[in-house]
Design a protein around this motif. Structure first.
Motif, mmCIF file in Angstrom:
data_model
loop_
_atom_site.group_PDB
_atom_site.id
_atom_site.type_symbol
_atom_site.label_atom_id
_atom_site.label_comp_id
_atom_site.label_asym_id
_atom_site.label_seq_id
_atom_site.Cartn_x
_atom_site.Cartn_y
_atom_site.Cartn_z
ATOM 1 N N GLU A 1 0.815 -1.225 0.000
ATOM 2 C CA GLU A 1 0.000 0.000 0.000
ATOM 3 C C GLU A 1 0.849 1.276 0.000
ATOM 4 O O GLU A 1 0.387 2.328 0.414
ATOM 5 C CB GLU A 1 -0.948 -0.008 1.204
ATOM 6 C CG GLU A 1 -1.995 -1.101 1.140
ATOM 7 C CD GLU A 1 -2.976 -1.078 2.289
ATOM 8 O OE1 GLU A 1 -4.073 -1.630 2.139
ATOM 9 O OE2 GLU A 1 -2.647 -0.519 3.361
ATOM 10 N N ARG A 2 2.073 1.170 -0.512
ATOM 11 C CA ARG A 2 2.949 2.342 -0.548
ATOM 12 C C ARG A 2 2.360 3.475 -1.382
ATOM 13 O O ARG A 2 2.503 4.651 -1.042
ATOM 14 C CB ARG A 2 4.321 1.953 -1.100
ATOM 15 C CG ARG A 2 5.224 1.266 -0.099
ATOM 16 C CD ARG A 2 6.587 0.972 -0.700
ATOM 17 N NE ARG A 2 6.487 0.028 -1.812
ATOM 18 C CZ ARG A 2 7.520 -0.412 -2.511
ATOM 19 N NH1 ARG A 2 8.748 0.028 -2.240
ATOM 20 N NH2 ARG A 2 7.356 -1.274 -3.487
ATOM 21 N N LYS A 3 1.693 3.130 -2.494
ATOM 22 C CA LYS A 3 1.204 4.145 -3.427
ATOM 23 C C LYS A 3 -0.186 4.676 -3.070
ATOM 24 O O LYS A 3 -0.567 5.751 -3.526
ATOM 25 C CB LYS A 3 1.192 3.572 -4.839
ATOM 26 C CG LYS A 3 2.578 3.213 -5.348
ATOM 27 C CD LYS A 3 2.516 2.654 -6.763
ATOM 28 C CE LYS A 3 3.914 2.302 -7.266
ATOM 29 N NZ LYS A 3 3.877 1.734 -8.648
ATOM 30 N N ILE A 4 -0.934 3.925 -2.304
ATOM 31 C CA ILE A 4 -2.315 4.350 -2.008
ATOM 32 C C ILE A 4 -2.500 4.815 -0.565
ATOM 33 O O ILE A 4 -3.545 5.354 -0.223
ATOM 34 C CB ILE A 4 -3.322 3.211 -2.301
ATOM 35 C CG1 ILE A 4 -3.086 2.023 -1.350
ATOM 36 C CG2 ILE A 4 -3.236 2.766 -3.751
ATOM 37 C CD1 ILE A 4 -4.171 0.980 -1.403
ATOM 38 N N ARG A 5 -1.468 4.619 0.280
ATOM 39 C CA ARG A 5 -1.606 4.966 1.694
ATOM 40 C C ARG A 5 -1.509 6.476 1.873
ATOM 41 O O ARG A 5 -0.492 7.084 1.514
ATOM 42 C CB ARG A 5 -0.529 4.258 2.503
ATOM 43 C CG ARG A 5 -0.634 4.497 4.003
ATOM 44 C CD ARG A 5 0.313 3.597 4.782
ATOM 45 N NE ARG A 5 1.681 3.640 4.284
ATOM 46 C CZ ARG A 5 2.310 2.604 3.732
ATOM 47 N NH1 ARG A 5 1.698 1.446 3.601
ATOM 48 N NH2 ARG A 5 3.556 2.716 3.288
ATOM 49 N N PRO A 6 -2.551 7.125 2.430
ATOM 50 C CA PRO A 6 -2.492 8.573 2.651
ATOM 51 C C PRO A 6 -1.475 8.933 3.738
ATOM 52 O O PRO A 6 -1.099 8.083 4.555
ATOM 53 C CB PRO A 6 -3.918 8.924 3.122
ATOM 54 C CG PRO A 6 -4.745 7.724 2.814
ATOM 55 C CD PRO A 6 -3.825 6.552 2.855
ATOM 56 N N GLN A 7 -1.047 10.180 3.747
ATOM 57 C CA GLN A 7 -0.134 10.639 4.784
ATOM 58 C C GLN A 7 -0.854 10.648 6.127
ATOM 59 O O GLN A 7 -2.004 11.092 6.226
ATOM 60 C CB GLN A 7 0.378 12.040 4.462
ATOM 61 C CG GLN A 7 1.422 12.542 5.458
ATOM 62 C CD GLN A 7 1.928 13.925 5.088
ATOM 63 O OE1 GLN A 7 1.525 14.484 4.065
ATOM 64 N NE2 GLN A 7 2.795 14.489 5.912
ATOM 65 N N LEU A 8 -0.189 10.161 7.156
ATOM 66 C CA LEU A 8 -0.802 10.073 8.485
ATOM 67 C C LEU A 8 -0.649 11.415 9.194
ATOM 68 O O LEU A 8 0.438 11.777 9.646
ATOM 69 C CB LEU A 8 -0.150 8.960 9.307
ATOM 70 C CG LEU A 8 -0.816 8.652 10.658
ATOM 71 C CD1 LEU A 8 -2.196 8.057 10.441
ATOM 72 C CD2 LEU A 8 0.049 7.700 11.474
ATOM 73 N N THR A 9 -1.751 12.135 9.292
ATOM 74 C CA THR A 9 -1.754 13.407 10.004
ATOM 75 C C THR A 9 -2.103 13.177 11.471
ATOM 76 O O THR A 9 -2.516 12.076 11.858
ATOM 77 C CB THR A 9 -2.779 14.364 9.380
ATOM 78 O OG1 THR A 9 -4.100 13.776 9.516
ATOM 79 C CG2 THR A 9 -2.484 14.594 7.905
ATOM 80 N N LEU A 10 -1.930 14.221 12.274
ATOM 81 C CA LEU A 10 -2.272 14.117 13.696
ATOM 82 C C LEU A 10 -3.757 13.814 13.871
ATOM 83 O O LEU A 10 -4.140 13.000 14.716
ATOM 84 C CB LEU A 10 -1.903 15.411 14.421
ATOM 85 C CG LEU A 10 -2.235 15.459 15.928
ATOM 86 C CD1 LEU A 10 -1.474 14.366 16.681
ATOM 87 C CD2 LEU A 10 -1.923 16.843 16.508
ATOM 88 N N TYR A 11 -4.591 14.458 13.052
ATOM 89 C CA TYR A 11 -6.040 14.232 13.139
ATOM 90 C C TYR A 11 -6.371 12.776 12.827
ATOM 91 O O TYR A 11 -7.183 12.151 13.510
ATOM 92 C CB TYR A 11 -6.767 15.165 12.165
ATOM 93 C CG TYR A 11 -8.267 14.967 12.145
ATOM 94 C CD1 TYR A 11 -9.088 15.556 13.106
ATOM 95 C CD2 TYR A 11 -8.864 14.157 11.168
ATOM 96 C CE1 TYR A 11 -10.470 15.365 13.088
ATOM 97 C CE2 TYR A 11 -10.242 13.957 11.149
ATOM 98 C CZ TYR A 11 -11.029 14.569 12.106
ATOM 99 O OH TYR A 11 -12.385 14.362 12.098
#
Length: 322
Positions: free
Chosen positions: A66-76
């Motif tokens: 899931e390297r290409k589809i994983r969204p950036q993990l924000t604090l929210y």
């Protein structure tokens, strides 16, 4: 044409088949954890280890696939995943197992079947599901919810005549079956676990819209839920020996629970939630109850009643002192 038609049919009913397989996986979990808890495994330690194992197993798959589809993990997003893990693991499972100290396993197994109805009601309130009583499908959903609740009440309040065993049990799982009853405390814990479980299914649908990476979400929930459970276990369990397990049934139940149930099955549930919605996923919960009752009757020689599904011990997690 026949193979093509078969493929199309499998593709159409893929979520149904996957959820049926998931319930079969949960069925075997009931028996292997019962043997482990009777052996002396602490249920809260089991929850912690099980989810750590799940996280470790799912991590490489999540990272590479899931390297290409994983969204950036924000604090929210992390806070959202933290709450999701608390509802699905840290809070719910520990309440579920703790409630077995104070009520009967039959009562608990019956109450768990209300999760589908609770999820359906919450989904309607949050407009994830539309209830149109003028439509036959809407009528069927409403009727199914009422029948489900009526069935749970009947199984809980009415035992009925006993069904004779056909022969000697094939397998015997020994253990302490005494229950330290406190129905008020046990009922509160049971109802609480069912409500948080239902909210967990609903929240998955929202989280998947912002984080549509099921493998990564499963991994995060496993690690975060395992950490939450570890904190809870340290508070309630002061014996260091409880954290020690050998290469026996405790080890294998942890591996099975982690790899199959907290890893593979949770991933299947997330995928089906994204495809069909949270209510669809919870509709299959009674299947494991039926399968456990049948296996407990034919394999373990447990008592089966005409009213309540059976007198089996689905997960004797905390019936004894653990």
């Amino acid at each position: 044409m026949a193979p093509l038609a078969c493929c199309n049919l499998c593709r159409k009913f893929k979520p149904h088949l996957l959820m049926a397989l998931a319930q079969i996986g949960y069925t075997f979990l009931y028996f292997i954890t019962e043997a482990s808890f009777n052996h002396g495994m602490n249920p809260h330690v089991y929850i912690t280890y099980r989810h750590i194992v799940a996280g470790l197993v799912m991590l490489p798959f999540a990272y590479f696939l899931e390297r290409k589809i994983r969204p950036q993990l924000t604090l929210y997003l992390f806070v959202e995943i933290f709450i999701l893990s608390l509802l699905g693991v840290g809070l719910t499972l520990n309440m579920y197992f703790a409630s077995l100290r104070y009520t009967s396993p039959t009562f608990l197994a019956s109450m768990v079947n209300t999760i589908a109805s609770l999820t359906f009601v919450i989904a309607i309130v949050l407009r994830l599901e539309v209830l149109d009583l003028r439509n036959p499908r809407g009528m069927a959903k409403a009727l199914g919810t009422l029948v489900s609740l009526a069935g749970v009440m009947m199984m809980t309040l009415y035992k009925g005549p006993i069904v004779r065993n056909l022969g000697h049990p094939l397998i015997h799982i020994g253990g302490n079956t005494s229950v330290r009853e406190d129905w008020l405390k046990g009922s509160i814990l049971t109802v609480g676990s069912c409500i948080t479980w239902s909210i967990w299914y609903i929240m998955q649908a929202y989280t998947l819209k912002r984080y549509p990476a099921q493998l990564s979400l499963t991994t995060w929930m496993s690690f975060v839920g395992g950490a939450q459970s570890a904190v809870f276990t340290v508070i309630v369990e002061h014996k260091r020996a409880a954290w020690t397990i050998g290469l026996n049934i405790d080890f294998w139940s942890t591996i099975y629970g982690g790899v199959v149930c907290s890893g593979l099955i949770i991933f299947i549930q997330l995928w089906c939630t994204q495809e069909k919605g949270p209510v669809f996923v919870t509709m299959f919960n009674p299947l494991s109850t039926i399968l456990v009752a049948v296996l407990a009757y034919f394999v373990l020689g447990e008592k089966l009643y005409m009213g309540s599904h059976c007198h089996y011990r689905p997960v004797l997690a905390a019936v004894g002192e653990g």
